[in-house]
Design a protein around this motif. Sequence first.
Motif, PDB file in Angstrom:
ATOM      1  N   PHE A  93     -12.862  10.541  -5.250  1.00 31.23           N
ATOM      2  CA  PHE A  93     -12.105   9.593  -6.071  1.00 31.23           C
ATOM      3  C   PHE A  93     -11.534  10.277  -7.303  1.00 31.23           C
ATOM      4  N   ASP A 150     -13.220   0.624  -0.084  1.00 27.44           N
ATOM      5  CA  ASP A 150     -13.357   1.904   0.625  1.00 27.44           C
ATOM      6  C   ASP A 150     -14.581   2.701   0.163  1.00 27.44           C
ATOM      7  N   PRO A 183     -15.205   5.484  -1.830  1.00 25.26           N
ATOM      8  CA  PRO A 183     -15.220   6.931  -1.610  1.00 25.26           C
ATOM      9  C   PRO A 183     -16.280   7.609  -2.480  1.00 25.26           C
ATOM     10  N   GLU A 187       0.882   3.967  -3.030  1.00 27.54           N
ATOM     11  CA  GLU A 187       0.438   5.328  -2.727  1.00 27.54           C
ATOM     12  C   GLU A 187       1.449   6.343  -3.252  1.00 27.54           C
ATOM     13  N   ARG A 212       0.797   6.742  -6.833  1.00 23.29           N
ATOM     14  CA  ARG A 212      -0.376   7.594  -7.062  1.00 23.29           C
ATOM     15  C   ARG A 212      -0.017   9.069  -6.954  1.00 23.29           C
ATOM     16  N   GLN A 223       0.822  -1.207   0.000  1.00 18.27           N
ATOM     17  CA  GLN A 223       0.000   0.000   0.000  1.00 18.27           C
ATOM     18  C   GLN A 223       0.862   1.265   0.000  1.00 18.27           C
ATOM     19  N   ARG A 272      -8.432  12.132  -6.430  1.00 17.60           N
ATOM     20  CA  ARG A 272      -7.285  11.269  -6.142  1.00 17.60           C
ATOM     21  C   ARG A 272      -6.739  10.607  -7.415  1.00 17.60           C
ATOM     22  N   TRP A 273      -7.610  10.370  -8.393  1.00 19.40           N
ATOM     23  CA  TRP A 273      -7.193   9.671  -9.606  1.00 19.40           C
ATOM     24  C   TRP A 273      -7.660  10.436 -10.843  1.00 19.40           C
ATOM     25  N   TYR A 320      -4.455  -1.363  -6.525  1.00 21.59           N
ATOM     26  CA  TYR A 320      -4.613  -0.392  -5.430  1.00 21.59           C
ATOM     27  C   TYR A 320      -5.881   0.430  -5.640  1.00 21.59           C
ATOM     28  N   ARG A 321      -6.121   0.817  -6.881  1.00 20.89           N
ATOM     29  CA  ARG A 321      -7.299   1.612  -7.221  1.00 20.89           C
ATOM     30  C   ARG A 321      -8.584   0.798  -7.062  1.00 20.89           C
ATOM     31  N   LYS A 339      -9.084  -1.668  -5.011  1.00 21.94           N
ATOM     32  CA  LYS A 339      -9.361  -1.823  -3.578  1.00 21.94           C
ATOM     33  C   LYS A 339     -10.066  -0.576  -3.049  1.00 21.94           C
ATOM     34  N   GLU A 340      -9.625   0.571  -3.531  1.00 21.60           N
ATOM     35  CA  GLU A 340     -10.236   1.826  -3.110  1.00 21.60           C
ATOM     36  C   GLU A 340     -11.702   1.893  -3.560  1.00 21.60           C
TER      37      GLU A 340
END
Length: 549
Positions: free
Chosen positions: A349, A342, A344, A305, A308, A301, A352-353, A334-335, A337-338
Amino acid sequence: MQTVQDGDIFTVSTSEALQSNCWVGQKMTTPVKLRIIMGENNSEKLTLPSGIPESVEDLKLEIKRQCAVAEDFRLQYMDVDFDEFINLTSTAALQHLGTVKVITNAQEATGEGSTPQVLRSLSVESTSLSSTDTEILSTPDSSPSPTSMLRSQAWPASFPIPQFSYEVELQLVKANQEYHKNGTLLNPSPKLKSAIFESLASVIIKYKAYPTSAEFDDVAEALIKTHACLKEQGSVTGFYGWKISLKYKMANYRSSLRNITSELSINSMKHRGGHTSPNQVKKPRKAEVNFLPDYPVGENQETLENERLELLSEVKKRDNNQIIKVKMDKTFAYRRKEVVVDMPSIAEFQSRWPALFAESEISAEFTRITTIPLMSKFMSELDHHSAKLSRVCLKKGGVAGRKIAEIMASINENDTIATRRACNLKSLAVYLNEDPEKLIKEYLDVNFDNAQSELDMTALGIYVIKHEGADASDPPEDVGIIVEGVVMLKHIGDLACAVALLFGLIYNLNLSYPPDLKYSFEFLQKVLMGIDTHRLSNKVQVLKNKLHE
């Protein structure tokens, strides 16, 4: 270009035209027919109304469409000089009434693409291996790629039964000989059944962790076709008992892997707080192939991160698409999983991306999840069904029929590919008794500011802004996508592109289809894109049947 085949008019375009959304005319050529060998005792006739395609890739697309081949494959052709199959590197080697062999990855893994087999030959090498399962996940080497742990194929059209251990294969070969000689069925011992189930489960998990009932049917049916001695006496299908036992085996197999893979550990009791409601199980709902993959080998992670954060800087640079793509590939797990775990808000989101919300990356992410190209597949299939879909929709009666006629009238004013695509997509919704205006919001530029409050409340939709007084042939001022009141994309080329990109975003963001348009999106997924074609609603099944009449 329009071509006639068996009385139906359909549209043909090159892959380059589809990618650029430009229409490229083609010269009329003599229709060509090819014999396509799909496997042992399995061949089909391929008709090419516009002649032999210019490239091998275009030919493969046509084979995928006409012969319903879902998995990756390569081609060989029967060479007249050597009288044997040779790898096809150029379509110039093909001629009318020629023979082409399709060799899938699964066939190569079991040796079916090179050497004919009677049942399953027990070679010297098989004594040292417990199985030769189809390899769908790439094996990490000293320098593993970021996608080395991703599945590379969707559920196959024909499930590949693995070669079992030497002991099991020996029993099955002898039992198959007895069956073909005098019809005697094998009564497998618990030990033999367990070994068979173990091998089957290890192949199934490479395609998906949670197969549907229809997919369990596929496996069980393939098993008794491969090993006829295993048919069940008194069973209507001959494999019902195998299917039920396999379901239980997969449940146990998933339990044994829950501490190893993210896709399964997320559904453990510890992660779900001790609750066991089926609605809380996080699993693919739209036949996603890579729903919740594990992190790449050597990554965690913290390292992802950091990737990212570097991406946030890279997206601000010009002509940086290749670096962005590499980093997006690396951070895919990783994305996911988010998104899946998570969950969001869309606005958070997106912040963040931001790279994910470019058209190229929406398509790339969709392919990472489904293994299917988004834009080329969507547009080619929409164009393929265009003429037939128009005719079927225009036959609709009543209020819906009048509304479809009004929509289709736009083609008379501006007969372009973009107009036909847009009209077909709108008419599709009306035909399925749904309202396209609940998805597509059209405004005049002079009134758009007043419509902003309505868009802010839009959960999922497409807006089209037209210039006041514009002609039918004038392109819209803007076409964009809104999710949860947030503008995801602006200045999209046309409505059909926007629908395709919205479809991709639904997968990328793990969203549900709008309830008011569930049948329209089911058609896009299962008929147009060919994803999870096993179970169709009655409405969509009836429409699909009419398109293939």
